[in-house]
Design a protein around this motif. Structure first.
Motif, mmCIF file in Angstrom:
data_model
loop_
_atom_site.group_PDB
_atom_site.id
_atom_site.type_symbol
_atom_site.label_atom_id
_atom_site.label_comp_id
_atom_site.label_asym_id
_atom_site.label_seq_id
_atom_site.Cartn_x
_atom_site.Cartn_y
_atom_site.Cartn_z
ATOM 1 N N TRP A 1 10.238 -16.132 49.083
ATOM 2 C CA TRP A 1 11.454 -15.570 48.478
ATOM 3 C C TRP A 1 12.701 -16.275 49.009
ATOM 4 O O TRP A 1 13.679 -16.482 48.285
ATOM 5 C CB TRP A 1 11.538 -14.070 48.788
ATOM 6 N N VAL B 1 13.505 -9.070 52.904
ATOM 7 C CA VAL B 1 12.190 -8.965 52.259
ATOM 8 C C VAL B 1 11.178 -8.386 53.244
ATOM 9 O O VAL B 1 10.390 -7.493 52.904
ATOM 10 C CB VAL B 1 11.716 -10.339 51.738
ATOM 11 N N GLY B 2 11.190 -8.877 54.478
ATOM 12 C CA GLY B 2 10.285 -8.358 55.496
ATOM 13 C C GLY B 2 10.528 -6.885 55.777
ATOM 14 O O GLY B 2 9.572 -6.084 55.841
ATOM 15 N N CYS C 1 9.267 -4.713 52.827
ATOM 16 C CA CYS C 1 7.808 -4.516 52.852
ATOM 17 C C CYS C 1 7.413 -3.529 53.944
ATOM 18 O O CYS C 1 6.550 -2.666 53.739
ATOM 19 C CB CYS C 1 7.103 -5.855 53.084
ATOM 20 N N SER D 1 8.073 -13.469 52.481
ATOM 21 C CA SER D 1 9.439 -13.685 52.966
ATOM 22 C C SER D 1 9.816 -15.157 52.889
ATOM 23 O O SER D 1 10.934 -15.513 52.489
ATOM 24 C CB SER D 1 9.566 -13.193 54.413
ATOM 25 N N SER D 2 8.867 -16.037 53.257
ATOM 26 C CA SER D 2 9.153 -17.477 53.224
ATOM 27 C C SER D 2 9.318 -17.981 51.793
ATOM 28 O O SER D 2 10.190 -18.814 51.514
ATOM 29 C CB SER D 2 8.037 -18.253 53.934
ATOM 30 N N GLY E 1 9.967 -11.129 58.975
ATOM 31 C CA GLY E 1 11.018 -11.910 58.331
ATOM 32 C C GLY E 1 11.546 -13.004 59.247
ATOM 33 O O GLY E 1 11.759 -14.150 58.819
ATOM 34 N N THR F 1 17.876 -13.189 53.434
ATOM 35 C CA THR F 1 16.861 -12.915 52.400
ATOM 36 C C THR F 1 15.489 -12.677 53.022
ATOM 37 O O THR F 1 14.805 -11.705 52.685
ATOM 38 C CB THR F 1 16.778 -14.082 51.400
ATOM 39 N N ALA F 2 15.087 -13.557 53.933
ATOM 40 C CA ALA F 2 13.769 -13.426 54.567
ATOM 41 C C ALA F 2 13.662 -12.119 55.350
ATOM 42 O O ALA F 2 12.643 -11.411 55.273
ATOM 43 C CB ALA F 2 13.514 -14.614 55.491
#
Length: 339
Positions: free
Chosen positions: A99, A124-125, A128, A96-97, A245, A120-121
């Motif tokens: 991306w 992404v989290g 997943c 996450s970091s 995230g 975004t973070a």
């Protein structure tokens, strides 16, 4: 005074005596034990490190360090109460970091707003977590195996995206906001407090929390009662992914960088904090308050060791001993409740 009054008085005293052990063996007693343990650590810190430990700056440092893993631990509490486990949280934080700090993401953030990096973070989290949830709930893959695979995949993908390089956060608005203070309290600590409060409300005051406890206690009974066990289990991993995230955002602000090495061993620290806080690894019981105290105990312990120049190996041994002691205490309480 009548005969009934005379007989009622001893009965009342007897009931009071019985209530006290039952209260102490419940959540109140467990949390009280955690408070005492934290207080003892603070006393040891003051004795061994003096003003270096008791200073406002050091207390703020402890809270900042606790905040990131604390957010992950709150999410982990829900997964473990629901009867699951997640070994991939550290890798998800790293991915996450990374991306959220790519050139493309930071360019969009600079042109629009730093909120792009935050979204975004979190996405992404959550993504997943959704993959984990689908594999476990619908693919019927054991949580240990599914999250172990995610641990390897997410960490590998983070390395590919970043090319094993540290990506510096260049959006000043992001760093200034998350690195700032609110009424003298660091924003990171405020975020941890908000997440903990929301987690407590979600677990103790909503249907979602009651369903989590029911599924963790007995998934088959919950299914027969009409609960959609698969969907709820998947949602628990998504919730933990969102927590990862948020933790990645906090870590990016604290280090001003995104890297594939972020979140190393976070899964062990989070599980340890949750177990210390009184959550059963078998599921069905746990508290967010206990998890918060578990995080503070481990962070304070690390701080005391650091101030006294003790190596990390000794810290690891101490943490391992605490985890074993916590599990043994849990078993003892569980045995008492069955009898």
């Amino acid at each position: 005074m009548t005969t009934q009054d005379v007989t009622a008085e001893p009965a009342t005293k007897s009931e009071t005596r019985k209530r006290i052990p039952s209260v102490l063996s419940g959540p109140v007693g467990r949390n009280l034990g955690l408070v005492v343990a934290l207080a003892l650590l603070c006393v040891i810190g003051i004795i061994t490190a003096g003003d270096r430990f008791g200073s406002i700056d050091n207390v703020t440092t402890i809270l900042r360090l606790a905040s990131v893993i604390g957010v992950v631990s709150v999410g982990m509490t829900f997964v473990i109460i629901g009867g699951g486990i997640d070994l991939s949280v550290g890798a998800i934080v790293a991915l996450s970091s990374v991306w959220a700090t790519t050139i493309a993401t930071q360019t969009m953030a600079a042109d629009f707003h730093w909120i792009v990096m935050v979204v975004t973070a979190i996405l992404v989290g959550a993504g997943c977590g959704l993959v984990n949830g689908i594999l476990i709930a619908y693919g019927r893959i054991t949580a240990f195996i599914a999250t172990l695979a995610m641990l390897a995949a997410a960490r590998g993908l983070a390395e590919i995206i970043s090319q094993k390089k540290t990506q510096i956060v260049r959006v000043r608005g992001f760093v200034d906001f998350f690195g700032g203070n609110v009424a003298g309290i660091p924003v990171l600590v405020v975020i941890f407090a908000v997440v903990a409060v929301l987690g407590w409300i979600l677990l103790n005051r909503t249907t979602f929390g009651r369903r989590t406890i029911a599924i963790g206690g007995n998934a088959e009974a919950a299914r027969l009662a009409g609960l959609n066990v698969r969907r709820h289990t998947a949602s628990l991993y998504v919730l933990l992914g969102i927590a990862c995230g948020i933790a990645a955002i906090m870590l990016m602000a604290r280090t001003t960088a995104g890297t594939s090495t972020h979140g190393n061993l976070y899964e062990l620290d989070a599980i340890a904090a949750v177990v210390i806080g009184g959550t059963l690894l078998s599921g069905g019981r746990g508290t967010v308050v206990g998890t918060v105290f578990g995080v503070l105990i481990f962070t304070t312990l690390t701080n005391v060791f650091t101030l006294n120049n003790l190596d990390t190996s000794t810290q690891a041994v101490a943490k391992g001993a605490i985890i074993v002691a916590a599990v043994l205490i849990q078993r003892r309480f569980a045995t008492r409740q069955r009898t």
